[in-house]
Design a protein around this motif. Structure first.
Motif, short mmCIF file in Angstrom:
data_model
loop_
_atom_site.label_atom_id
_atom_site.label_comp_id
_atom_site.label_asym_id
_atom_site.label_seq_id
_atom_site.Cartn_x
_atom_site.Cartn_y
_atom_site.Cartn_z
N ALA A 84 0.83 -1.21 0.00
CA ALA A 84 0.00 0.00 0.00
C ALA A 84 0.86 1.26 0.00
O ALA A 84 0.47 2.28 -0.56
CB ALA A 84 -0.93 0.00 1.21
N LEU A 85 2.03 1.21 0.62
CA LEU A 85 2.92 2.38 0.68
C LEU A 85 3.61 2.65 -0.66
O LEU A 85 4.03 3.78 -0.91
CB LEU A 85 3.98 2.19 1.77
N GLU A 86 3.73 1.63 -1.50
CA GLU A 86 4.38 1.81 -2.80
C GLU A 86 3.61 2.83 -3.63
O GLU A 86 2.39 2.81 -3.69
CB GLU A 86 4.44 0.48 -3.56
N GLY A 87 4.35 3.72 -4.26
CA GLY A 87 3.73 4.73 -5.12
C GLY A 87 3.22 5.95 -4.36
O GLY A 87 2.62 6.82 -4.96
N THR A 88 3.44 5.99 -3.06
CA THR A 88 3.04 7.17 -2.28
C THR A 88 4.31 7.88 -1.80
O THR A 88 5.42 7.37 -1.96
CB THR A 88 2.18 6.79 -1.06
N ASP A 89 4.12 9.03 -1.18
CA ASP A 89 5.26 9.77 -0.62
C ASP A 89 5.87 9.04 0.57
O ASP A 89 6.98 9.35 0.99
CB ASP A 89 4.81 11.16 -0.17
N TYR A 90 5.15 8.07 1.12
CA TYR A 90 5.58 7.38 2.33
C TYR A 90 6.23 6.03 2.05
O TYR A 90 6.36 5.21 2.94
CB TYR A 90 4.38 7.19 3.27
N GLY A 91 6.63 5.78 0.83
CA GLY A 91 7.24 4.51 0.46
C GLY A 91 8.50 4.20 1.25
O GLY A 91 8.84 3.03 1.45
N SER A 92 9.19 5.22 1.75
CA SER A 92 10.42 5.01 2.50
C SER A 92 10.17 4.35 3.85
O SER A 92 11.10 3.86 4.49
CB SER A 92 11.15 6.34 2.70
N LEU A 93 8.92 4.33 4.30
CA LEU A 93 8.60 3.74 5.61
C LEU A 93 8.53 2.21 5.57
O LEU A 93 8.46 1.58 6.61
CB LEU A 93 7.25 4.27 6.12
N SER A 94 8.54 1.63 4.38
CA SER A 94 8.35 0.18 4.27
C SER A 94 9.45 -0.60 5.00
O SER A 94 9.20 -1.70 5.49
CB SER A 94 8.26 -0.25 2.82
N ASP A 95 10.66 -0.03 5.13
CA ASP A 95 11.72 -0.74 5.85
C ASP A 95 11.50 -0.73 7.36
O ASP A 95 12.10 -1.52 8.08
CB ASP A 95 13.09 -0.15 5.51
N LYS A 96 10.62 0.11 7.88
CA LYS A 96 10.32 0.16 9.31
C LYS A 96 9.22 -0.84 9.70
O LYS A 96 8.95 -1.03 10.87
CB LYS A 96 9.88 1.56 9.70
N LEU A 97 8.60 -1.47 8.73
CA LEU A 97 7.50 -2.39 8.99
C LEU A 97 8.03 -3.79 9.27
O LEU A 97 8.00 -4.68 8.42
CB LEU A 97 6.52 -2.40 7.82
N LYS A 98 8.53 -3.99 10.47
CA LYS A 98 9.05 -5.29 10.89
C LYS A 98 8.49 -5.58 12.27
O LYS A 98 8.54 -4.74 13.16
CB LYS A 98 10.57 -5.27 10.94
N GLY A 99 7.96 -6.76 12.45
CA GLY A 99 7.40 -7.14 13.74
C GLY A 99 6.00 -6.57 13.92
O GLY A 99 5.36 -6.12 12.96
#
Length: 169
Positions: free
Chosen positions: A61-76
């Protein structure tokens, strides 16, 4: 959840992230259902949302948005808080994390600007858009009130002087 439901969820979340003013990522490990519900109610009352989804779906869902850089924080076990007002979601999450040590802010983003935990904390300390609007209206009205007071002061002083002279004479 079958594939079509997952695709619908990803599309819905992508739209939410596209329109969000800020996104905050926090670990919620150890929170009870009652504590999560309490935080969600506070978020909803303030105009923000806290969602817990599968990390893989959130990354899509984050792909293609301004917040794509947050995907690496989605652990656990992480949840995502977001709001249109760039101050509301960080403020509620930070207030709740102070009261409950089990909620830990990992980071966030405001547009393309990625924030660490300290950045989210400093963003939370700012006044909200409504508070800023109220201060601005107050500042705009204050000079008019002062001008009216200054204009009326000489007239009232003159009236007092004339009244005192009338009482003496």
């Amino acid at each position: 959840m079958d594939r079509s439901q997952k695709e619908a969820l990803v599309t819905e979340m992508n739209d939410l992230f596209t329109n969000a003013g800020v996104v905050v990522v926090a670990q919620y490990s150890g929170l009870t259902v009652a504590e999560m519900t309490e935080m969600r109610v506070k978020m909803r009352e303030a105009g923000a949302t806290f969602k817990v989804t599968k990390n893989r779906l959130a990354r899509l869902a984050l792909e293609g948005t301004d917040y794509g850089s947050l995907s690496d924080k989605l652990k656990g076990p992480v949840g995502i808080a977001y709001s249109d007002d760039p101050v509301v979601a960080p403020k509620i999450v930070m207030e709740y994390s102070k009261a409950n040590e089990k909620l830990v802010v990992i980071g966030g983003a405001m547009g393309v600007t990625e924030l660490d935990a300290d950045g989210v904390k400093s963003l939370a300390s700012l006044p909200s858009l409504d508070e800023l609007r109220g201060k601005l209206v107050g500042l705009l009205q204050a000079p008019a009130t002062k001008v009216a007071g200054v204009v009326q002061a000489p007239a009232s002083q003159l009236a007092r002087v004339l009244s005192a002279k009338a009482e003496q004479g």
